[in-house]
Design an enzyme around this catalytic site. Sequence first.
Site, PDB file in Angstrom:
ATOM      1  N   CYS A   1      -4.615   2.354  -3.850  1.00  0.00           N
ATOM      2  CA  CYS A   1      -3.422   2.860  -3.143  1.00  0.00           C
ATOM      3  C   CYS A   1      -2.234   1.931  -3.318  1.00  0.00           C
ATOM      4  O   CYS A   1      -1.409   1.776  -2.405  1.00  0.00           O
ATOM      5  CB  CYS A   1      -3.675   3.076  -1.654  1.00  0.00           C
ATOM      6  SG  CYS A   1      -4.956   4.253  -1.298  1.00  0.00           S
TER       7      CYS A   1
ATOM      8  N   ASP B   1       2.800  -4.628   8.031  1.00  0.00           N
ATOM      9  CA  ASP B   1       1.577  -3.841   7.938  1.00  0.00           C
ATOM     10  C   ASP B   1       0.400  -4.822   8.032  1.00  0.00           C
ATOM     11  O   ASP B   1       0.136  -5.578   7.101  1.00  0.00           O
ATOM     12  CB  ASP B   1       1.606  -3.088   6.596  1.00  0.00           C
ATOM     13  CG  ASP B   1       0.270  -2.470   6.217  1.00  0.00           C
ATOM     14  OD1 ASP B   1      -0.723  -2.665   6.946  1.00  0.00           O
ATOM     15  OD2 ASP B   1       0.227  -1.805   5.170  1.00  0.00           O
TER      16      ASP B   1
ATOM     17  N   HIS C   1       0.873  -1.176   0.000  1.00  0.00           N
ATOM     18  CA  HIS C   1       0.000   0.000   0.000  1.00  0.00           C
ATOM     19  C   HIS C   1       0.917   1.236   0.000  1.00  0.00           C
ATOM     20  O   HIS C   1       2.009   1.186   0.568  1.00  0.00           O
ATOM     21  CB  HIS C   1      -0.829  -0.057   1.287  1.00  0.00           C
ATOM     22  CG  HIS C   1      -1.934   0.936   1.399  1.00  0.00           C
ATOM     23  ND1 HIS C   1      -1.710   2.251   1.706  1.00  0.00           N
ATOM     24  CD2 HIS C   1      -3.277   0.794   1.279  1.00  0.00           C
ATOM     25  CE1 HIS C   1      -2.874   2.888   1.768  1.00  0.00           C
ATOM     26  NE2 HIS C   1      -3.845   2.021   1.513  1.00  0.00           N
TER      27      HIS C   1
ATOM     28  N   LYS D   1     -10.822  -1.242   9.892  1.00  0.00           N
ATOM     29  CA  LYS D   1     -10.917  -2.405   8.990  1.00  0.00           C
ATOM     30  C   LYS D   1     -11.324  -3.659   9.753  1.00  0.00           C
ATOM     31  O   LYS D   1     -11.428  -4.737   9.172  1.00  0.00           O
ATOM     32  CB  LYS D   1      -9.594  -2.611   8.265  1.00  0.00           C
ATOM     33  CG  LYS D   1      -9.344  -1.467   7.288  1.00  0.00           C
ATOM     34  CD  LYS D   1      -8.288  -1.751   6.280  1.00  0.00           C
ATOM     35  CE  LYS D   1      -8.167  -0.539   5.360  1.00  0.00           C
ATOM     36  NZ  LYS D   1      -6.964  -0.575   4.549  1.00  0.00           N
TER      37      LYS D   1
ATOM     38  N   GLN E   1      -4.649  -5.020   6.619  1.00  0.00           N
ATOM     39  CA  GLN E   1      -5.590  -5.815   5.831  1.00  0.00           C
ATOM     40  C   GLN E   1      -5.816  -7.210   6.427  1.00  0.00           C
ATOM     41  O   GLN E   1      -6.786  -7.866   6.101  1.00  0.00           O
ATOM     42  CB  GLN E   1      -5.054  -5.942   4.399  1.00  0.00           C
ATOM     43  CG  GLN E   1      -6.070  -6.318   3.360  1.00  0.00           C
ATOM     44  CD  GLN E   1      -7.276  -5.407   3.343  1.00  0.00           C
ATOM     45  OE1 GLN E   1      -8.397  -5.878   3.453  1.00  0.00           O
ATOM     46  NE2 GLN E   1      -7.074  -4.108   3.212  1.00  0.00           N
TER      47      GLN E   1
HETATM   48  C1  LIG Z   1      -5.989   0.226   4.534  1.00  0.00           C
HETATM   49  C2  LIG Z   1      -4.566  -0.139   4.433  1.00  0.00           C
HETATM   50  C3  LIG Z   1      -3.563   0.756   4.822  1.00  0.00           C
HETATM   51  C4  LIG Z   1      -3.855   2.170   5.289  1.00  0.00           C
HETATM   52  O1  LIG Z   1      -4.570   2.159   6.475  1.00  0.00           O
HETATM   53  P1  LIG Z   1      -5.151   3.536   7.062  1.00  0.00           P
HETATM   54  O2  LIG Z   1      -6.173   3.076   8.037  1.00  0.00           O
HETATM   55  O3  LIG Z   1      -5.711   4.306   5.917  1.00  0.00           O
HETATM   56  O4  LIG Z   1      -4.006   4.240   7.697  1.00  0.00           O
HETATM   57  C5  LIG Z   1      -2.257   0.339   4.732  1.00  0.00           C
HETATM   58  N1  LIG Z   1      -1.937  -0.880   4.291  1.00  0.00           N
HETATM   59  C6  LIG Z   1      -2.869  -1.774   3.916  1.00  0.00           C
HETATM   60  C7  LIG Z   1      -2.442  -3.133   3.466  1.00  0.00           C
HETATM   61  C8  LIG Z   1      -4.217  -1.434   3.970  1.00  0.00           C
HETATM   62  O5  LIG Z   1      -5.131  -2.312   3.582  1.00  0.00           O
END
Ligand SMILES: *Cc1c(COP(=O)(O)O)cnc(C)c1O
Length: 408
Positions: free
Chosen positions: A366, A202, A125, A228, A205
Amino acid sequence: MQDTALDIQTIRKDFPILSREVYGRPLVYLDNAATSQTPRQVLDVIVDYYSRYNANIHRGVHALSQEATDAYELARKKIQLHFNIGSTKEIIFTSGTTHSINLVANGFSSILKAGDEVLVSAMEHHSNIVPWQMLCERTGAILKVIPMSQDGELLMDNYRELLSGNTRLVFCNHVSNALGTINPIKEIIDEAHKVGAAVLVDGAQSAAHIRADLQELNVDFYTVSAHKMCGPTGIGILYGKEEWLQKLPPYQGGGEMIAEVTFEKTTYADLPHKFEAGTPNIAGGIAFGAAIDYLNNIGFDAIEAYENELLEYATASLLAIDGLKIYGTSKRKTSVISFNLEGIHPYDVGTILDKLGIAVRTGHHCAQPIMDFFGIPGTIRASFSFYNTKEEVDTLVAGVIKAREMLL
Ligand SMILES: *Cc1c(COP(=O)(O)O)cnc(C)c1O
């Protein structure tokens, strides 16, 4: 484990938004990878906070402030248990994954030197790319990319070749928001540690689908966004190993993060408060705890089993459509399907689906480098949650067929 058959119709009643209509049709919400919907149990906690004990935390001696502080710290405890984190000192409340990653990248600007190397996966992302590029500009460190296959799987042999004594940091998502790939993060972490590099995963997701055990993963940093995983927007966490969080300098200065302030010198508060300057999103933190309770009540085994069923059903149904191609065909996936119709722009399909009450995401998600890799402007992305049904999959498939007829 317990019974994995979820009672979806009962679960759906927890989500007020799922009974609304869009353009006179029942909403079919398939944009869960962008944000999940919020159950009544979490909404109630937010209303309760503002109705009964809204007060600033960690400051007042009065009853409301105590209650708010206790509830906020209890949420941190719930997060600790959920992700099997060693200590609540290692949990920093942030506004979400983007904030968490920027906090770490900023901290490393005083640690990295010119010529150090940082590795980023090809399927990140933008929020796990841009902060590191900014860090490299400031420090002279070099950013290298771990490549992926046409299926959307990281090429682990190439990864091992990229690792060296110069590698300081590796960043990778647990699950790709654009492709749904579940990455082999345990292996990625273990290989990085062999050369002394730290790893940031990260988890934005993955957190709604996979219950990560952070001590077992032995990860250095892990980031989560509450919105999320059935929580509100504007709140998330950075998990960091205590030894790293001690080493990193504070990110922002202000109230809450200090031990003592004089105009000559300020000393910083202990972890986790060193990184929590200013009044936080108190209601959001408490509601994040409630969202974790909600998901655990349903059970992650049941969620995973049901979402896999939806994924298989939707994949087979969509692939039966002429000219439809799915991007992201890794063997291990969450319930995200990115696809295109041959000769048709994804935006046009998304617009027609919207008019049918079906919410999908179209565009680069993104993750522009992924689209460049496949040589496409973007995809249509349907992402499923445990509250989606097979009937909704059927509605999506019928909508895509209709869009194809109209646009070809
Ligand atoms: C949604 C997402 C982000 C960004 O998260 P925010 O809540 O907008 O800060 C980063 N990485 C992944 C894999 C995502 O799905």
